[in-house]
Design an enzyme around this catalytic site. Structure first.
Site, short mmCIF file in Angstrom:
data_model
loop_
_atom_site.label_atom_id
_atom_site.label_comp_id
_atom_site.label_asym_id
_atom_site.label_seq_id
_atom_site.Cartn_x
_atom_site.Cartn_y
_atom_site.Cartn_z
N GLU A 93 71.39 4.80 -7.76
CA GLU A 93 71.65 3.56 -8.47
C GLU A 93 70.48 2.60 -8.33
OE1 GLU A 93 76.49 3.33 -7.74
OE2 GLU A 93 75.17 1.89 -6.78
N CYS A 106 66.97 -4.35 -7.80
CA CYS A 106 67.54 -3.89 -6.53
C CYS A 106 67.38 -2.38 -6.47
CB CYS A 106 69.01 -4.30 -6.44
SG CYS A 106 69.84 -3.76 -4.93
N CYS A 113 73.92 7.24 1.98
CA CYS A 113 73.56 6.46 3.17
C CYS A 113 74.35 6.97 4.37
CB CYS A 113 73.87 4.98 2.95
SG CYS A 113 73.37 3.90 4.31
N CYS A 117 78.89 1.89 6.55
CA CYS A 117 79.51 0.56 6.63
C CYS A 117 80.89 0.61 5.98
CB CYS A 117 78.63 -0.47 5.93
SG CYS A 117 77.02 -0.69 6.72
N CYS A 120 81.43 -0.60 2.27
CA CYS A 120 80.41 -0.21 1.30
C CYS A 120 80.76 1.12 0.62
CB CYS A 120 79.05 -0.08 2.00
SG CYS A 120 77.73 0.50 0.94
N SER A 213 71.08 -7.08 7.67
CA SER A 213 72.50 -7.11 7.31
C SER A 213 73.31 -7.22 8.60
CB SER A 213 72.89 -5.85 6.53
OG SER A 213 72.19 -5.79 5.31
N LEU A 214 73.69 -8.44 8.96
CA LEU A 214 74.35 -8.69 10.24
C LEU A 214 75.87 -8.57 10.11
CD1 LEU A 214 73.85 -9.47 13.19
CD2 LEU A 214 74.01 -11.88 12.50
N ASN A 289 82.07 -8.27 -2.63
CA ASN A 289 82.32 -7.67 -3.94
C ASN A 289 83.26 -6.48 -3.72
OD1 ASN A 289 82.22 -6.73 -6.54
ND2 ASN A 289 80.00 -6.47 -6.63
N CYS A 332 77.26 -1.90 -4.25
CA CYS A 332 76.43 -0.74 -4.01
C CYS A 332 77.27 0.53 -3.90
CB CYS A 332 75.62 -0.95 -2.72
SG CYS A 332 74.45 0.38 -2.42
#
Length: 343
Positions: A93, A106, A113, A117, A120, A213-214, A289, A332
């Site tokens: 993507e 982006c 990945c 997460c 995600c 990304s915390l 999102n 994402c």
């Protein structure tokens, strides 16, 4: 003719000139090739009309290294999300985000990945492979060509963890900066944080923006949201970010996705401010999102603003990201996941 597996996209002008000469062409064609790749966005040697037609016809497999647009979803705000099909039929993507003065791309750095997460969609699909530098650069040129507008900013916030693919991300950054001509300070690399890799990146002293990304102010909550974070204590992570500031002179941006009732409480804002106090940083709050795979909710605008106000009151620089492409499956991994479900 002996074909080459090495792609031309990502090569500098001297490298392209050398390649042209090895193909029996005069050296001045190196500059022509460079211009057609990075300024005109040529997708194949066949398109480069200044080259001899007979020579172009000898290539059975094109060496440039461009992808194909498999699908494009357009949101009412004109954000375009693309599924790009790579040479090995893998799908990635990329997103084009236009505003009145900017066109931001982006980009993804991996197929899938491994960070998993919890919120995600990409993480739900697992890791397949690293992208090559030309596959990263291609995303920028694809969006630029489709919009017929110059890209001004690039953010490595798509699929994948860039710090786990530095071998390819670094040359991609170089080419995007020097060849496509996007200023280093208009490039942002976003990472969940990999032990030792932030310092490694800092050693290159790039003038890009580094974003971490915390998503949580303490180790317990962060390990729940980012399972791989269990191996990287928050205090060590922040210490590495402080080293990054010292080495580069550039502040660190901390991305913080706000999940309703999970990490957006007043005490979380207090804890976050305490964690980040004392060095150059900026917090970018991102209202969640939603994706179908999990039950996390997007907090109300008032709740988001209250969190931001709390940080501001404690002298922490903060901004709230304006969500784009919500109607285009722009979280994402969403569009790719939807296609996988259909096939």
């Amino acid at each position: 003719m002996i074909e080459t597996k090495q792609k031309l996209l990502g090569k500098s002008l001297p490298e392209l000139t050398t390649w042209i000469e090895t193909q029996g062409q005069p050296s001045y064609r190196g500059k022509q090739l460079y211009q057609w790749l990075y300024q005109k966005g040529a997708r194949s040697l066949a398109e480069i009309s200044v080259f001899p037609k007979q020579w172009r016809a000898t290539w059975e497999t094109d060496p440039i290294g461009r992808s194909n647009i498999d699908e494009c979803s357009i949101a009412p705000d004109k954000t375009r999300k693309y599924l790009l099909r790579l040479e090995d039929d893998q799908i990635i993507e990329t997103v084009g985000i236009p505003t009145s003065k900017r066109l931001t791309v982006c980009v993804s750095s991996q197929v899938g990945c491994a960070m998993a997460c919890d919120f995600c969609a990409t993480g739900k699909g697992g890791f397949i492979r690293n992208l090559q530098a030309h596959e990263i650069i291609d995303q920028v040129l694809t969006v630029q060509g489709d919009f017929e507008q110059r890209v001004t900013h690039v953010v490595f916030m798509g699929m994948g963890e860039p710090l786990l693919n530095l071998k390819q991300v670094l040359p991609a950054l170089r080419s995007i900066n020097h060849d496509i001509g996007i200023g280093a300070r208009s490039l942002t690399l976003s990472s969940v944080g990999i032990p030792g890799k932030i310092r490694e990146l800092a050693e290159y002293r790039l003038q890009i923006t580094f974003a971490l990304s915390l998503h949580a102010p303490n180790q317990t909550l962060r390990s729940r949201l980012v399972p791989k974070a269990i191996h990287y204590p928050v205090k060590e992570l922040i210490a590495e970010c402080r080293d990054y500031v010292k080495l580069t002179g550039r502040r660190v941006t901390f991305e913080y996705i706000l999940l309703d009732g999970v990490n957006d409480l007043p005490e979380h804002a207090q804890e976050l401010a305490q964690l980040l106090r004392g060095f150059q940083s900026h917090v970018n709050l991102i209202p969640y999102n939603p994706i179908a795979e999990v039950d996390y909710r997007r907090p109300s605008p008032d709740r988001v603003q209250a969190f931001a106000d709390s940080l501001t009151a404690q002298n922490i620089a903060v901004s709230i990201r304006v969500s784009r492409g919500l109607a285009a499956n722009a979280a994402c991994g969403q569009l790719r996941a939807n296609q996988v479900q259909r096939t």
